[in-house]
Design a protein around this motif. Structure first.
Motif, mmCIF file in Angstrom:
data_model
loop_
_atom_site.group_PDB
_atom_site.id
_atom_site.type_symbol
_atom_site.label_atom_id
_atom_site.label_comp_id
_atom_site.label_asym_id
_atom_site.label_seq_id
_atom_site.Cartn_x
_atom_site.Cartn_y
_atom_site.Cartn_z
ATOM 1 N N UNK A 119 71.832 103.086 123.782
ATOM 2 C CA UNK A 119 70.737 102.103 124.037
ATOM 3 C C UNK A 119 69.354 102.688 124.482
ATOM 4 N N UNK A 120 69.205 103.593 123.751
ATOM 5 C CA UNK A 120 67.682 104.374 124.087
ATOM 6 C C UNK A 120 67.087 104.958 122.841
ATOM 7 N N UNK A 121 67.753 105.910 122.337
ATOM 8 C CA UNK A 121 66.855 106.618 121.310
ATOM 9 C C UNK A 121 66.728 105.788 119.859
ATOM 10 N N UNK A 122 65.631 105.177 119.603
ATOM 11 C CA UNK A 122 65.620 104.275 118.457
ATOM 12 C C UNK A 122 65.748 105.387 116.971
ATOM 13 N N UNK A 123 65.265 106.607 117.129
ATOM 14 C CA UNK A 123 65.405 107.279 116.114
ATOM 15 C C UNK A 123 66.725 107.427 115.491
ATOM 16 N N UNK A 124 67.407 108.029 116.536
ATOM 17 C CA UNK A 124 69.277 107.971 116.294
ATOM 18 C C UNK A 124 69.612 107.010 115.764
ATOM 19 N N UNK A 125 69.231 105.774 116.360
ATOM 20 C CA UNK A 125 70.029 104.468 115.641
ATOM 21 C C UNK A 125 69.499 104.234 114.213
ATOM 22 N N UNK A 126 68.196 104.570 113.746
ATOM 23 C CA UNK A 126 67.951 104.671 112.412
ATOM 24 C C UNK A 126 68.683 105.567 111.486
ATOM 25 N N UNK A 127 68.786 106.766 112.197
ATOM 26 C CA UNK A 127 69.582 107.832 111.321
ATOM 27 C C UNK A 127 71.025 107.415 111.225
#
Length: 484
Positions: free
Chosen positions: A374-382
């Motif tokens: 629910x928070x870290x956009x970079x991790x989602x991209x990864x």
């Protein structure tokens, strides 16, 4: 018959009165700030008033003022206050348990091997990982108690029978392995019972909420070892356990804030153990360490050194203090801080500050897992690049772990619904999970699709530069950016 004299010692009433008095002296200095927030909100002169209700705005502002005290308390006092058990009442089953210590040290050896294998270039020189003791890990089995009232107390029966009563009310096989938040040095399963009860109710399952060791007394990787022990205890119950073996396909790792970090660190540990082809000798048997059904993290604290620009860019919406120099922890000295030997961070030794099992955004690969974050956009991209099925929900203008802090807000209800839906689906029909990326608008709860390609402007090299600069370490990457 002689008159009985009251027993000496502190009574429950005295403790309650003392707690109320302490609360009064805590709240009193914040009253002028609260009045200011109320006036600005009513006059619609503050930006948060456009997105938050008055109650939510006051709560966020109050917590911010508490956390940003000019004269902070000693770490031990703050920790002790956060560990107070409010008692168990209402529509909740709680069975307190403790796992036995295995006669073998294999689980610790496997964890240390995984830490050493995954450290890569992020651990300075020949830094050796701490080797914590294997201890009994306490936990609370939590379930929803439908027939109770808000004032109902738990029956005075053994913990095993409480567990049995809880199981009678479970309508699904969902088992949530839950890790509470609190920056790795605060809170407890007791403080997170409202969250675990709500997840149990919405999923129809049960929650295994872990009392992992806290820093600074027990730094990394103590909490991670406790998490791994807890997972093995679910899969392969130790002697004396109240539960039967739980299949990995029915287990979802979950947690908020630091607990979100720990749930993802546990997942990455399991992935590393499997990459290395290791098994764990556990109570006389050689055991596989299978992957869980998924991970559902709420506001996970991924960047423990606070190197990302969002730590300052989003300050006006949150209650968390601004990042400060890692060597500038200003709490007064007490029995547990500064640590001996000295270190900069409450949770982790200096050499391991950027280890990928602590700074989760620095991991090279997440291939082969389903996650909801629910928070870290970079991790989602990864995660998307690694081919992981991801359900990402971003809530407009909401503070850190808002679903637990702002329990009555409509955004919180929506968050819990999405959180529980993913957990249930990961266990019941994982093949049906489709990646989705959504912004939930404040007040209206309108859902807007996000283009995953626009989630994060940063590259892996950018993240490494931010992290290296933050810890004051010479980077092998050219053109290190200026501080943000």
């Amino acid at each position: 018959m002689a008159e009985q004299k009251p027993k000496s010692g502190v009574t429950k009433a005295t403790k309650a009165a003392t707690a109320r008095l302490q609360l009064f002296w805590t709240v009193l200095p914040q009253i002028p700030s609260v009045i200011r927030v109320v006036l600005l909100h009513v006059l619609k002169m503050s930006e948060p008033s456009r997105y938050l209700g008055l109650r939510e705005n006051v709560i966020v502002s109050f917590i911010r003022s508490l956390l940003d005290q000019p004269k902070p308390q000693p770490i031990s006092k703050t920790q002790r206050m956060s560990l107070r058990d409010p008692g168990i009442k209402g529509r909740i089953w709680v069975s307190k348990v403790s796992s036995q210590v295995p006669p073998e040290e294999s689980i610790r050896d496997v964890l240390v091997a995984a830490i050493d294998s995954s450290k890569g270039q992020f651990v300075v020189s020949d830094g050796k990982c701490r080797v914590p003791d294997i201890i009994p890990v306490e936990a609370e089995w939590t379930g929803y108690r439908a027939a109770a009232t808000p004032s109902s107390e738990l029956p005075a029966i053994p913990e095993e029978k409480k567990y049995g009563e809880m199981m009678k009310e479970c309508s699904s096989d969902v088992t949530i392995l839950y890790f509470h938040g609190g920056a790795y040095y605060l809170m407890d399963p007791a403080s997170h019972r409202p969250t675990t009860k709500r997840l149990a109710k919405l999923t129809g399952g049960r929650v295994y909420s872990v009392r992992y060791r806290l820093a600074p007394q027990d730094p990394f990787p103590s909490a991670l070892l406790d998490a791994l022990v807890s997972y093995l205890a679910l899969l392969y119950p130790p002697p004396g356990a109240v539960h039967a073996a739980v299949d990995a396909s029915n287990i979802v790792f979950s947690g908020d804030s630091a607990g979100g970090n720990l749930s993802l660190a546990l997942l990455q540990t399991v992935l590393e153990i499997r990459r290395m082809g290791l098994k764990v000798t556990w109570f006389g048997h050689e055991r596989e360490v299978p992957l869980p059904a998924g991970v559902a993290a709420n506001s996970p604290w991924l960047d423990i050194v606070q190197s990302m620009p969002s730590w300052t860019a989003n300050q006006k919406w949150d209650y968390l203090p601004r990042p400060r120099d890692l060597a500038d922890i200003k709490q007064p000295k007490d029995a547990i801080w500064p640590a001996q030997p000295p270190r900069k961070h409450l949770y982790i030794d200096d050499d391991f500050l950027l280890h990928p099992l602590a700074c989760l955004h620095l991991n090279a690969s997440w291939r082969g897992r389903r996650l909801s974050t629910y928070e870290d956009k970079w991790l989602v991209s990864k995660l998307v690049k690694d081919g992981v099925a991801v359900v990402f929900e971003e809530y407009e203008a909401m503070p850190h772990v808002f679903a637990a802090i702002l329990e009555k807000a409509p955004q919180s209800a929506r968050c819990f619904d999405g959180w529980a839906k993913f957990i249930s689906q990961a266990c019941r029909s994982p093949q049906e999970i489709q990646s989705s990326f959504t912004t939930i608008k404040a007040k209206t709860l309108k859902e807007v699709n996000i283009n995953v390609k626009n989630l994060s402007p940063f590259t892996e090299e950018d993240l490494r530069k931010f992290a290296y600069e933050r810890v004051g370490r010479k980077s092998s990457f050219p053109n290190t950016p200026a501080k943000l």
